[in-house]
Design a protein around this motif. Structure first.
Motif, PDB file in Angstrom:
ATOM      1  N   UNK A 136      -1.536  12.978   4.619  1.00 47.80           N
ATOM      2  CA  UNK A 136      -2.927  13.391   4.850  1.00 47.80           C
ATOM      3  C   UNK A 136      -3.936  12.597   4.017  1.00 47.80           C
ATOM      4  N   UNK A 137      -3.528  11.406   3.595  1.00 46.47           N
ATOM      5  CA  UNK A 137      -4.428  10.533   2.865  1.00 46.47           C
ATOM      6  C   UNK A 137      -4.422   9.147   3.511  1.00 46.47           C
ATOM      7  N   UNK A 138      -5.402   8.319   3.143  1.00 45.02           N
ATOM      8  CA  UNK A 138      -5.402   6.938   3.593  1.00 45.02           C
ATOM      9  C   UNK A 138      -4.540   6.079   2.677  1.00 45.02           C
ATOM     10  N   UNK A 139      -4.151   4.895   3.129  1.00 43.94           N
ATOM     11  CA  UNK A 139      -3.375   3.996   2.272  1.00 43.94           C
ATOM     12  C   UNK A 139      -4.191   3.569   1.053  1.00 43.94           C
ATOM     13  N   UNK A 173       5.235  -1.596   9.590  1.00 46.24           N
ATOM     14  CA  UNK A 173       5.242  -0.255  10.181  1.00 46.24           C
ATOM     15  C   UNK A 173       5.164   0.839   9.132  1.00 46.24           C
ATOM     16  N   UNK A 181      -4.058   0.681  -2.287  1.00 47.28           N
ATOM     17  CA  UNK A 181      -3.369  -0.517  -2.760  1.00 47.28           C
ATOM     18  C   UNK A 181      -2.545  -0.199  -3.999  1.00 47.28           C
ATOM     19  N   UNK A 201       3.565   0.785   2.824  1.00 47.68           N
ATOM     20  CA  UNK A 201       3.259  -0.219   3.840  1.00 47.68           C
ATOM     21  C   UNK A 201       3.128  -1.589   3.188  1.00 47.68           C
ATOM     22  N   UNK A 211       0.818   5.376   0.932  1.00 43.40           N
ATOM     23  CA  UNK A 211       0.064   6.373   1.685  1.00 43.40           C
ATOM     24  C   UNK A 211       0.723   7.738   1.529  1.00 43.40           C
ATOM     25  N   UNK A 216       0.846  -1.175   0.000  1.00 43.95           N
ATOM     26  CA  UNK A 216       0.000   0.000   0.000  1.00 43.95           C
ATOM     27  C   UNK A 216       0.891   1.237   0.000  1.00 43.95           C
TER      28      UNK A 216
END
Lengths: 116, 115
Positions: free
Chosen positions: B41-44, B107, B46, B88, B38, B36
Protein backbone atom coordinates in the motif's frame (compact mmCIF):
# COMPACT_ATOMS: atom_id res chain seq x y z
CA UNK A 1 3.30 18.14 3.32
CA UNK A 2 6.46 16.62 1.96
CA UNK A 3 7.33 14.32 -0.92
CA UNK A 4 4.78 13.30 -3.52
CA UNK A 5 1.09 13.27 -2.61
CA UNK A 6 -1.58 11.49 -4.62
CA UNK A 7 -5.35 11.75 -4.31
CA UNK A 8 -7.63 9.92 -4.15
CA UNK A 9 -5.95 6.83 -2.71
CA UNK A 10 -8.83 4.63 -3.89
CA UNK A 11 -11.29 5.15 -6.73
CA UNK A 12 -14.10 2.98 -8.04
CA UNK A 13 -15.71 4.06 -11.27
CA UNK A 14 -18.05 2.75 -13.92
CA UNK A 15 -17.05 2.51 -17.54
CA UNK A 16 -19.02 5.64 -18.45
CA UNK A 17 -17.74 7.87 -15.63
CA UNK A 18 -15.24 10.69 -15.83
CA UNK A 19 -12.82 11.10 -12.96
CA UNK A 20 -9.40 12.60 -12.33
CA UNK A 21 -6.33 11.59 -10.36
CA UNK A 22 -4.24 14.31 -8.78
CA UNK A 23 -0.56 14.42 -7.93
CA UNK A 24 1.41 17.12 -6.14
CA UNK A 25 5.13 17.19 -5.41
CA UNK A 26 6.80 19.36 -2.78
CA UNK A 27 10.39 18.58 -3.75
CA UNK A 28 11.14 21.35 -6.25
CA UNK A 29 11.53 18.79 -9.02
CA UNK A 30 11.06 19.63 -12.68
CA UNK A 31 10.00 16.27 -14.10
CA UNK A 32 6.80 14.40 -13.30
CA UNK A 33 5.61 10.97 -14.39
CA UNK A 34 2.58 8.70 -14.48
CA UNK A 35 3.16 4.96 -14.17
CA UNK A 36 0.70 2.06 -14.21
CA UNK A 37 1.36 -0.88 -11.89
CA UNK A 38 -0.55 -4.09 -12.53
CA UNK A 39 -0.17 -7.41 -10.75
CA UNK A 40 2.71 -9.54 -12.01
CA UNK A 41 3.82 -6.91 -14.55
CA UNK A 42 6.65 -4.37 -14.51
CA UNK A 43 5.87 -0.72 -13.95
CA UNK A 44 4.60 0.75 -17.20
CA UNK A 45 5.60 4.31 -18.00
CA UNK A 46 2.62 6.28 -19.31
CA UNK A 47 3.58 9.95 -19.51
CA UNK A 48 6.54 12.19 -18.74
CA UNK A 49 6.54 15.94 -18.28
CA UNK A 50 9.72 18.01 -18.11
CA UNK A 51 9.30 21.65 -17.12
CA UNK A 52 5.54 21.32 -17.79
CA UNK A 53 6.09 20.05 -21.34
CA UNK A 54 5.05 16.52 -22.26
CA UNK A 55 8.14 14.68 -23.43
CA UNK A 56 6.86 11.13 -23.43
CA UNK A 57 3.57 9.47 -24.30
CA UNK A 58 4.10 5.75 -24.25
CA UNK A 59 1.29 4.87 -26.70
CA UNK A 60 -1.31 5.35 -24.00
CA UNK A 61 -4.98 5.12 -25.10
CA UNK A 62 -6.74 8.47 -25.42
CA UNK A 63 -9.14 7.57 -22.59
CA UNK A 64 -6.22 8.62 -20.36
CA UNK A 65 -5.54 12.35 -20.63
CA UNK A 66 -2.72 13.96 -18.65
CA UNK A 67 -2.50 17.59 -17.61
CA UNK A 68 0.47 19.40 -16.09
CA UNK A 69 -0.40 23.01 -15.24
CA UNK A 70 2.93 23.63 -13.48
CA UNK A 71 6.00 21.72 -12.33
CA UNK A 72 4.39 20.83 -9.00
CA UNK A 73 1.05 19.44 -10.15
CA UNK A 74 0.06 16.60 -12.43
CA UNK A 75 -3.38 15.25 -13.25
CA UNK A 76 -4.61 12.16 -15.03
CA UNK A 77 -8.11 12.58 -16.45
CA UNK A 78 -10.01 9.33 -16.94
CA UNK A 79 -13.02 8.71 -19.16
CA UNK A 80 -14.77 5.66 -20.64
CA UNK A 81 -12.27 3.31 -19.03
CA UNK A 82 -12.27 -0.47 -19.40
CA UNK A 83 -12.12 -3.07 -16.62
CA UNK A 84 -8.56 -3.96 -17.72
CA UNK A 85 -7.54 -0.41 -16.75
CA UNK A 86 -7.97 -1.38 -13.09
CA UNK A 87 -4.53 -0.97 -11.52
CA UNK A 88 -2.41 1.12 -9.18
CA UNK A 89 -1.52 4.44 -10.79
CA UNK A 90 1.70 5.88 -9.48
CA UNK A 91 2.90 9.44 -9.81
CA UNK A 92 6.59 10.20 -9.51
CA UNK A 93 8.89 13.17 -9.77
CA UNK A 94 12.59 13.72 -10.30
CA UNK A 95 14.99 16.63 -10.50
CA UNK A 96 14.80 16.25 -14.25
CA UNK A 97 15.51 13.42 -16.61
CA UNK A 98 18.41 15.04 -18.41
CA UNK A 99 21.95 16.12 -17.48
CA UNK A 100 23.52 12.71 -17.78
CA UNK A 101 23.06 11.60 -14.22
CA UNK A 102 21.02 8.95 -12.49
CA UNK A 103 17.35 9.76 -12.84
CA UNK A 104 16.19 9.06 -9.29
CA UNK A 105 12.42 8.99 -9.00
CA UNK A 106 10.40 9.79 -5.89
CA UNK A 107 7.04 8.05 -5.98
CA UNK A 108 3.72 8.82 -4.39
CA UNK A 109 1.71 6.14 -2.61
CA UNK A 110 -0.48 5.60 -5.66
CA UNK A 111 -4.16 5.72 -6.53
CA UNK A 112 -5.84 2.30 -6.61
CA UNK A 113 -8.35 2.36 -9.47
CA UNK A 114 -11.12 -0.17 -9.95
CA UNK A 115 -13.23 0.00 -13.11
CA UNK A 116 -16.53 -1.86 -12.93
CA UNK B 1 12.89 -11.02 -24.87
CA UNK B 2 12.10 -8.54 -22.09
CA UNK B 3 14.68 -5.80 -21.55
CA UNK B 4 14.78 -6.58 -17.82
CA UNK B 5 13.96 -9.93 -16.26
CA UNK B 6 13.29 -10.40 -12.56
CA UNK B 7 11.94 -13.47 -10.81
CA UNK B 8 8.66 -12.39 -9.20
CA UNK B 9 8.94 -14.93 -6.40
CA UNK B 10 7.43 -15.02 -3.87
CA UNK B 11 10.57 -15.58 -1.81
CA UNK B 12 10.23 -16.53 1.86
CA UNK B 13 13.24 -16.84 4.20
CA UNK B 14 13.79 -17.02 7.97
CA UNK B 15 14.90 -13.98 9.93
CA UNK B 16 18.67 -13.54 9.91
CA UNK B 17 19.18 -15.21 6.55
CA UNK B 18 21.16 -13.68 3.70
CA UNK B 19 18.85 -12.77 0.85
CA UNK B 20 19.93 -12.57 -2.78
CA UNK B 21 17.70 -10.79 -5.31
CA UNK B 22 18.65 -10.70 -8.96
CA UNK B 23 17.85 -9.20 -12.34
CA UNK B 24 19.17 -9.85 -15.81
CA UNK B 25 18.99 -7.45 -18.71
CA UNK B 26 19.58 -7.40 -22.43
CA UNK B 27 20.45 -3.76 -23.22
CA UNK B 28 24.21 -3.33 -22.99
CA UNK B 29 23.77 0.47 -22.97
CA UNK B 30 22.36 0.43 -19.43
CA UNK B 31 24.71 2.22 -17.04
CA UNK B 32 22.58 3.22 -14.05
CA UNK B 33 21.24 0.39 -11.92
CA UNK B 34 18.77 0.95 -9.12
CA UNK B 35 16.92 -0.98 -6.48
CA UNK B 36 13.57 0.21 -5.21
CA UNK B 37 11.67 -1.21 -2.25
CA UNK B 38 7.89 -1.15 -2.16
CA UNK B 39 5.96 -1.86 1.00
CA UNK B 40 2.33 -2.93 0.81
CA UNK B 41 0.00 0.00 0.00
CA UNK B 42 2.95 2.31 -0.58
CA UNK B 43 4.84 3.59 -3.61
CA UNK B 44 8.34 2.37 -4.46
CA UNK B 45 11.21 4.11 -2.67
CA UNK B 46 14.83 4.17 -3.79
CA UNK B 47 17.03 1.83 -1.78
CA UNK B 48 20.31 2.39 -3.60
CA UNK B 49 21.83 2.80 -7.02
CA UNK B 50 25.13 2.16 -8.75
CA UNK B 51 26.74 3.51 -11.85
CA UNK B 52 28.38 1.03 -14.23
CA UNK B 53 29.99 -2.09 -12.77
CA UNK B 54 31.07 -2.87 -9.25
CA UNK B 55 29.70 -3.13 -5.73
CA UNK B 56 28.08 -0.64 -3.42
CA UNK B 57 27.34 -1.23 0.24
CA UNK B 58 24.89 0.57 2.51
CA UNK B 59 24.47 -0.97 5.93
CA UNK B 60 23.01 -4.46 5.53
CA UNK B 61 22.44 -3.95 1.80
CA UNK B 62 24.94 -4.58 -1.00
CA UNK B 63 24.27 -3.91 -4.67
CA UNK B 64 26.39 -5.68 -7.24
CA UNK B 65 26.60 -5.13 -10.98
CA UNK B 66 28.26 -7.46 -13.47
CA UNK B 67 28.00 -5.78 -16.86
CA UNK B 68 29.84 -8.57 -18.64
CA UNK B 69 27.08 -10.98 -17.66
CA UNK B 70 24.30 -8.35 -17.76
CA UNK B 71 23.38 -9.37 -14.22
CA UNK B 72 22.70 -7.32 -11.10
CA UNK B 73 22.12 -8.43 -7.54
CA UNK B 74 20.95 -7.04 -4.23
CA UNK B 75 22.12 -8.81 -1.08
CA UNK B 76 20.47 -8.30 2.28
CA UNK B 77 22.45 -9.48 5.31
CA UNK B 78 20.90 -10.30 8.68
CA UNK B 79 17.43 -9.99 7.16
CA UNK B 80 14.67 -8.60 9.37
CA UNK B 81 10.87 -8.94 9.21
CA UNK B 82 10.79 -5.21 8.38
CA UNK B 83 12.60 -6.05 5.13
CA UNK B 84 9.46 -7.84 3.92
CA UNK B 85 8.45 -5.95 0.78
CA UNK B 86 8.57 -6.11 -3.00
CA UNK B 87 11.97 -5.25 -4.45
CA UNK B 88 12.14 -3.78 -7.93
CA UNK B 89 15.24 -3.42 -10.02
CA UNK B 90 15.39 -0.56 -12.50
CA UNK B 91 17.98 0.58 -14.99
CA UNK B 92 18.60 3.26 -17.55
CA UNK B 93 21.03 4.22 -20.26
CA UNK B 94 23.04 7.40 -20.50
CA UNK B 95 21.45 9.34 -23.33
CA UNK B 96 23.94 12.20 -23.49
CA UNK B 97 23.85 15.53 -21.72
CA UNK B 98 20.62 16.55 -23.41
CA UNK B 99 19.05 13.12 -23.59
CA UNK B 100 16.20 11.97 -21.42
CA UNK B 101 16.77 8.87 -19.33
CA UNK B 102 14.01 6.30 -19.29
CA UNK B 103 13.97 3.85 -16.43
CA UNK B 104 13.11 0.27 -17.28
CA UNK B 105 11.77 -1.71 -14.35
CA UNK B 106 11.81 -5.39 -13.55
CA UNK B 107 8.64 -7.15 -12.47
CA UNK B 108 9.56 -7.01 -8.78
CA UNK B 109 10.32 -9.81 -6.31
CA UNK B 110 8.01 -10.22 -3.36
CA UNK B 111 10.08 -11.04 -0.26
CA UNK B 112 8.84 -12.22 3.13
CA UNK B 113 11.15 -12.52 6.15
CA UNK B 114 9.67 -14.90 8.72
CA UNK B 115 10.36 -14.22 12.44
Amino acid sequence: ETGVTQTPRHLVMGMTNKKSLKCEQHLGHNAMYWYKQSAKKPLELMFVYNFKEQTENNSVPSRFSPECPNSSHLFLHLHTLQPEDSALYLCASSQDSYRGRANVLTFGAGSRLTVL
Amino acid sequence: QKEVEQDPGPLSVPEGAIVSLNCTYSNSAFQYFMWYRQYSRKGPELLMYTYSSGNKEDGRFTAQVDKSSKYISLFIRDSQPSDSATYLCAMSAYEGIQGAQKLVFGQGTRLTINP
